[in-house]
Design a protein around this motif. Structure first.
Motif, PDB file in Angstrom:
ATOM      1  N   SER A   1      40.972  43.205  58.264  1.00  0.00           N
ATOM      2  CA  SER A   1      40.048  44.285  58.891  1.00  0.00           C
ATOM      3  C   SER A   1      40.410  44.963  57.235  1.00  0.00           C
ATOM      4  CB  SER A   1      40.547  44.508  59.521  1.00  0.00           C
ATOM      5  OG  SER A   1      41.711  44.374  59.881  1.00  0.00           O
ATOM      6  N   GLY A   2      39.833  46.531  57.415  1.00  0.00           N
ATOM      7  CA  GLY A   2      39.875  47.769  56.239  1.00  0.00           C
ATOM      8  C   GLY A   2      39.678  46.605  54.775  1.00  0.00           C
ATOM      9  N   SER A   3      40.242  47.142  53.532  1.00  0.00           N
ATOM     10  CA  SER A   3      39.715  47.207  53.171  1.00  0.00           C
ATOM     11  C   SER A   3      40.110  45.596  52.526  1.00  0.00           C
ATOM     12  CB  SER A   3      40.563  48.112  51.688  1.00  0.00           C
ATOM     13  OG  SER A   3      39.771  47.845  50.646  1.00  0.00           O
ATOM     14  N   SER A   4      39.531  45.160  52.318  1.00  0.00           N
ATOM     15  CA  SER A   4      40.399  43.250  52.481  1.00  0.00           C
ATOM     16  C   SER A   4      38.687  42.777  51.913  1.00  0.00           C
ATOM     17  CB  SER A   4      40.776  42.882  53.749  1.00  0.00           C
ATOM     18  OG  SER A   4      41.022  41.724  53.712  1.00  0.00           O
ATOM     19  N   SER A   5      38.832  42.024  51.454  1.00  0.00           N
ATOM     20  CA  SER A   5      38.347  40.789  50.598  1.00  0.00           C
ATOM     21  C   SER A   5      38.719  39.164  51.114  1.00  0.00           C
ATOM     22  CB  SER A   5      38.279  39.784  49.030  1.00  0.00           C
ATOM     23  OG  SER A   5      39.839  39.767  48.634  1.00  0.00           O
ATOM     24  N   GLY A   6      39.113  39.086  52.816  1.00  0.00           N
ATOM     25  CA  GLY A   6      39.121  38.191  53.239  1.00  0.00           C
ATOM     26  C   GLY A   6      40.436  37.570  53.849  1.00  0.00           C
ATOM     27  N   PRO A   7      40.626  36.932  54.958  1.00  0.00           N
ATOM     28  CA  PRO A   7      41.393  36.811  55.874  1.00  0.00           C
ATOM     29  C   PRO A   7      42.761  36.602  55.159  1.00  0.00           C
ATOM     30  CG  PRO A   7      39.811  35.260  56.736  1.00  0.00           C
ATOM     31  CD  PRO A   7      39.164  36.260  55.480  1.00  0.00           C
ATOM     32  N   HIS A   8      43.768  37.708  55.457  1.00  0.00           N
ATOM     33  CA  HIS A   8      45.257  37.499  55.086  1.00  0.00           C
ATOM     34  C   HIS A   8      46.082  38.728  55.269  1.00  0.00           C
ATOM     35  CE1 HIS A   8      43.657  41.050  52.471  1.00  0.00           C
ATOM     36  NE2 HIS A   8      45.003  40.940  52.014  1.00  0.00           N
ATOM     37  N   LEU A   9      47.299  38.819  55.684  1.00  0.00           N
ATOM     38  CA  LEU A   9      48.400  39.639  56.182  1.00  0.00           C
ATOM     39  C   LEU A   9      49.114  40.236  54.882  1.00  0.00           C
ATOM     40  CD1 LEU A   9      50.049  40.646  58.391  1.00  0.00           C
ATOM     41  CD2 LEU A   9      51.592  39.275  57.651  1.00  0.00           C
ATOM     42  N   HIS A  10      48.616  41.502  54.446  1.00  0.00           N
ATOM     43  CA  HIS A  10      49.458  42.748  53.670  1.00  0.00           C
ATOM     44  C   HIS A  10      50.610  42.689  54.346  1.00  0.00           C
ATOM     45  CE1 HIS A  10      49.415  45.308  50.667  1.00  0.00           C
ATOM     46  NE2 HIS A  10      50.387  47.102  50.959  1.00  0.00           N
TER      47      HIS A  10
END
Length: 466
Positions: free
Chosen positions: A216-225
């Motif tokens: 979700s949000g400004s993301s290029s693929g599934p990950h945890l920031h």
């Protein structure tokens, strides 16, 4: 991690296409896993979003009566790892670090805490990226975000789209936890409607479920920031990792800091047909299996995190008695941050039993068991029980399961499972000897079925969707 350019990715896909590669027995193929990542042009969190978060945190702390300055006398927070595998996921691992915090404040220059370039310009957190099959993991809630430290929820957002593939100004689903020392941890990019029902002002315990990792949000693929502030503004940014080039804090904030890179097999798997890995955001089809016919051929895959030049992956198929049926090696001639994969097609043993596919890399062992002439769901040796027939099989649009006339059917239920044991379809109220199954919503791959009546299995088998 540096972004794979379009031209390089196109060359990669043309060279190693799963759908077009002519694969011969005993011939290895593979390369970099096709994945997109955020970069300086497409940051995880935009400056405008940071301003909004700062404002909301300060306002929420006032509403809650939290005096951050008074908390500074408390002990310093340390973190456990903020992700865990959900029940049912049996891979050897599930992630790699896509980016660390950029320690170089000069525009256009980058430096991670370890004095390397494992980041992008102005990145302010740690990106823990799902692999392999990140969107499959997202869809099936396989990787959970958990509280790395106990604290109070001081901000959260949910209800936002969670399958983005590029930078944007969209809101992410996230949660912010403030700790006893006044520091804050941000858990960003989570799955739509997955975040804990707890509200702002409530507390969470160490290791408590917070949500599901997504895009979700400004993301290029599934990950945890995962990002850490020592106070309520982005100016108090800290880097949880201790290293020679960390100018933000001298000591690690991790209870047990992981190495900068972790070369290892993250998944070893066996497949009757190749996995399908479409472009973001389509969901992958792993096509893994644990049951094979005697003497058939299968594809043995390894997915490597942080492949490193000079290391060797040793693979072998172990017989039920512990001896080696077959073995082979992969020599690493490249160093990658992103995951890489390699596969070999092998002719399987002819003796029934439980076998082990074992892969060792960097002295770390990863195993996956499979069976010859049976499977873990109790389906018969041939893949279709004597009480049923399937035609056509494989199928493209529709197939029919025909039950033996010797079986009395009354208000039965047909359950269909994927190769990981996930229930993907239920057909209830069956009273006929023939059950039609439409391909609708079934990706290409291997599936198992069970016809149940009053808790008993009337028929079971295997079907293949092409």
């Amino acid at each position: 991690m540096k972004k794979i350019t379009t031209s390089v990715l196109q060359i990669f896909l043309c060279t190693f296409s799963f759908t077009s590669f002519a694969q011969n027995l005993e011939e290895e193929a593979g390369g970099l896993y096709p994945i997109q990542v955020n970069d300086a042009s497409n940051p995880c969190i935009t400056p405008a979003q940071y301003q909004i978060m700062e404002k909301e945190i300060i306002e929420n702390c006032k509403k809650l009566g939290i005096n951050t300055a008074a908390q500074k006398n408390a002990s310093t927070t340390t973190f456990m790892w903020p992700l865990q595998m959900a029940n049912g996921l049996n891979d050897c691992s599930y992630y790699y670090i896509g980016n660390y915090v950029d320690q170089d404040p000069t525009a256009g220059n980058i430096k991670d805490y370890n004095c390397g370039s494992h980041t992008y310009d102005a990145h302010q957190g740690t990106d823990i990226t799902l692999a392999p099959y990140p969107f499959y993991k997202l869809d099936n809630n396989q990787v959970q975000v958990i509280a790395a430290a106990a604290g109070t929820i001081i901000n959260k957002a949910d209800g936002n789209f969670d399958k983005n593939c590029a930078g944007n100004n969209m809101q992410a689903n996230y949660i912010t936890i403030q700790h006893a020392d006044g520091s804050n941890a941000f858990y960003y990019h989570m799955k739509l409607n997955s975040i804990t029902a707890k509200t702002i002002g409530q507390t969470v315990a160490l290791g408590e479920y917070l949500g599901v990792a997504a895009s979700s949000g400004s993301s290029s693929g599934p990950h945890l920031h995962f990002e850490v502030w020592s106070g309520n503004t982005v100016a108090t940014l800290k880097d949880a990792w201790a290293g020679a080039c960390n100018v933000m804090n001298a000591s690690s904030w991790w209870v047990a800091q992981k190495p900068n890179t972790e070369p290892a097999i993250i998944n070893a798997s066996v497949h009757p047909i190749a996995p399908v890995m479409p472009a973001c955001p389509a969901t992958e089809t792993p096509n893994e299996d644990s049951c094979f016919s005697a003497g058939a051929s299968a594809k043995f895959y390894v997915f490597i995190r942080n492949e490193t030049t000079g290391l060797v992956a040793n693979m072998k198929i172990i017989n039920p008695g512990g001896t080696t049926f077959s073995s082979w090696v992969h020599n690493s001639n490249n160093t990658y941050i992103a995951p890489s994969y390699y596969f070999m097609t092998k002719v399987l043993p002819v003796t029934a039993g439980t076998y082990t596919f074992e892969a060792t890399y960097n002295n770390i062992v990863c195993q996956k068991t499979f069976k010859i002439n049976c499977n873990g769901m109790g389906i018969s040796q041939t893949g279709t029980s004597t009480n049923s027939q399937v035609y056509p099989n494989p199928f493209t649009g529709e197939t029919t399961i025909k039950i033996s006339s010797a079986v009395k059917i009354e208000n039965a239920e047909l359950k269909i499972f994927d190769v990981l044991g996930n229930e993907v379809r239920i057909i209830s109220g069956i009273n006929n000897a023939e059950v039609k199954i439409e391909r609708k919503n079934l990706n290409a791959g291997v599936y198992f079925y069970k016809l149940m009546q009053n808790g008993e299995i009337l028929a079971d088998g295997k079907i293949l969707a092409e």
